[in-house]
Scaffold this active site. Structure first.
Site, short mmCIF file in Angstrom:
data_model
loop_
_atom_site.label_atom_id
_atom_site.label_comp_id
_atom_site.label_asym_id
_atom_site.label_seq_id
_atom_site.Cartn_x
_atom_site.Cartn_y
_atom_site.Cartn_z
N GLU A 46 -17.08 6.81 -2.01
CA GLU A 46 -15.84 7.25 -1.37
C GLU A 46 -16.12 8.23 -0.23
OE1 GLU A 46 -13.04 5.99 -1.53
OE2 GLU A 46 -13.23 4.75 -3.31
N GLY A 90 -22.82 9.29 10.64
CA GLY A 90 -21.86 10.10 11.39
C GLY A 90 -21.16 11.14 10.53
N TYR A 129 -7.54 12.57 -1.01
CA TYR A 129 -7.79 11.15 -1.24
C TYR A 129 -8.96 10.93 -2.21
CZ TYR A 129 -9.82 6.63 -0.83
OH TYR A 129 -10.37 5.43 -1.17
N ASP A 147 -5.42 6.24 1.36
CA ASP A 147 -6.26 6.30 2.57
C ASP A 147 -5.56 5.50 3.68
OD1 ASP A 147 -6.57 3.67 1.87
OD2 ASP A 147 -8.76 3.67 1.94
#
Ligand code: SF4
Length: 373
Positions: A46, A90, A129, A147
């Site tokens: 996640e 990233g 989330y 999400d």
């Protein structure tokens, strides 16, 4: 939100679950039907999946799991090796938070993830989330994991006119009302799958959708216009120079960025400051070392979350034995892949040296890149 017509039916969670039982995606972090999910794997996936696609995450996830098979292994690992395994995904603050979270789970919870949404929320890097997703999927708590995929589905089903991000709390409460007590984890994953495979941003496959009948956007033929969104503001272009130095013993000059802030703790060839009015013609004044600098044709472009960056690349060769300036180091060219180099800096090195894995060059042209990497 439009008022549903009296005949409109509410979306039924059981229809979605029946669809999920037939069409669920096989994902490396997902437990098979009937098996208990591993909280560590659910949490790891996640975090990795935030703002990144499933296809991009899969190889990183498998490699990460091989290097750090348990939360204990991750907690004990040196920061550099965590950052290095993350490099290319990233949003590097997530990797730092991931590491802090693993340490907190080991130090404060004896290596076991807490099982409730409220307790999970207290851990570093776990937002609303992720807490709901882990609580629902790994611990079957009746939590609503919302999400971007879920926002899209719900805003369409209920034709929510309020734009995102303002509509988030409304979408969350509508989702909460639908979570079934018996299969909250499957419901969360079913909604994710529906958004990822059927209710896609463009051309949703409504004919295959288990919620086609109650979907108000589909009934109005307005599917693709939802969710409504407020216009994004992107920052102005920043410019700067990057300095690639090749020493005669085939080593490259690198430094490590400060631990906090953009690309914190990542490796890079030295660069100038990045400013909207940076003047590349004067770049040599920012060079880290005295050398015969060659300005390479073209630029390297990279788009971060809040601003695009354009770097002019200067290249120099120096003699064997040239010392590294303070806080810099020489890394063998063949070991560059072991450094935690973010995507932007891989592009810089590839621009100067060619053939770095995972990097793109743009001789004479700009190269767009994935945001945040
Ligand atoms: S009917 Fe179409 S727009 Fe509505 S939820 Fe299903 S796929 Fe999305």
């Amino acid at each position: 939100m439009l008022t549903p017509a009296p005949s409109a039916t509410k979306p039924d969670p059981q229809d979605l679950l029946a669809w999920y039982d037939r069409h669920r995606r096989e994902l490396p972090w997902r437990a098979r039907a009937g098996e208990a999910a591993d909280p560590y794997r659910v949490w790891l996936s996640e975090i990795m999946l935030q703002q990144t696609t499933v296809a991009a995450v899969k190889p990183f996830y498998l490699n990460f799991l091989e290097r750090f098979p348990t939360v204990e292994a991750l907690a004990e690992a040196p920061t550099e090796s965590v950052m290095q395994a993350w490099a290319g995904l990233g949003y590097y603050s997530r990797a730092r938070n991931l590491h802090s979270c693993a340490k907190a789970v080991v130090d404060k919870h004896g290596g076991l993830f807490p099982s409730t949404e409220a307790e999970l929320l207290k851990l570093p890097g776990i937002g609303a989330y992720t807490a709901a997703a882990v609580a629902a999927i790994a611990f079957n708590e009746k939590a609503a994991a919302v999400d971007g995929n879920v926002e899209r589905v719900m805003s369409r089903v209920f034709v929510i006119e309020e734009p995102l991000p303002k509509a988030k709390s409304l979408i969350r409460s509508l989702t909460e009302e639908l979570v079934p007590a018996d299969r909250p984890g499957d419901f969360a994953q079913a909604l994710m799958d529906l958004g990822a495979t059927i209710c896609t941003p463009k051309r949703p496959a409504c004919a295959l959708c288990p919620w086609m009948r109650p979907c108000l956007a589909r009934a109005a033929g307005l599917q693709e216009t939802f969710p409504r969104k407020q216009k994004k503001e992107t920052g102005p272009l920043r410019k700067g120079a990057a300095f690639v130095v090749l020493r005669a013993d085939d080593t490259i000059l690198l430094r490590t960025r400060p631990p906090t802030g953009l690309l914190g703790g990542m490796a890079e060839p030295p660069t100038s400051d990045w400013e909207p009015d940076y003047e590349p013609a004067r770049a040599v004044l920012d060079a880290p070392i005295e050398a015969r600098w060659q300005r390479l044709p073209g630029t390297v472009r990279h788009v971060f979350t809040h601003f695009p960056l354009e770097l002019t690349v200067l290249f120099a060769k120096v003699a064997k034995g040239t010392p590294a300036p303070t806080d810099m180091r020489w890394t063998p060219r063949l070991k560059l892949h072991e450094e935690a180099l973010p995507g932007a800096m891989k592009k810089v090195l590839a621009h100067a040296l060619g053939d770095l894995p995972g990097a793109k060059t743009n001789p004479g042209k700009n190269t767009p890149a994935k945001a945040g990497s």
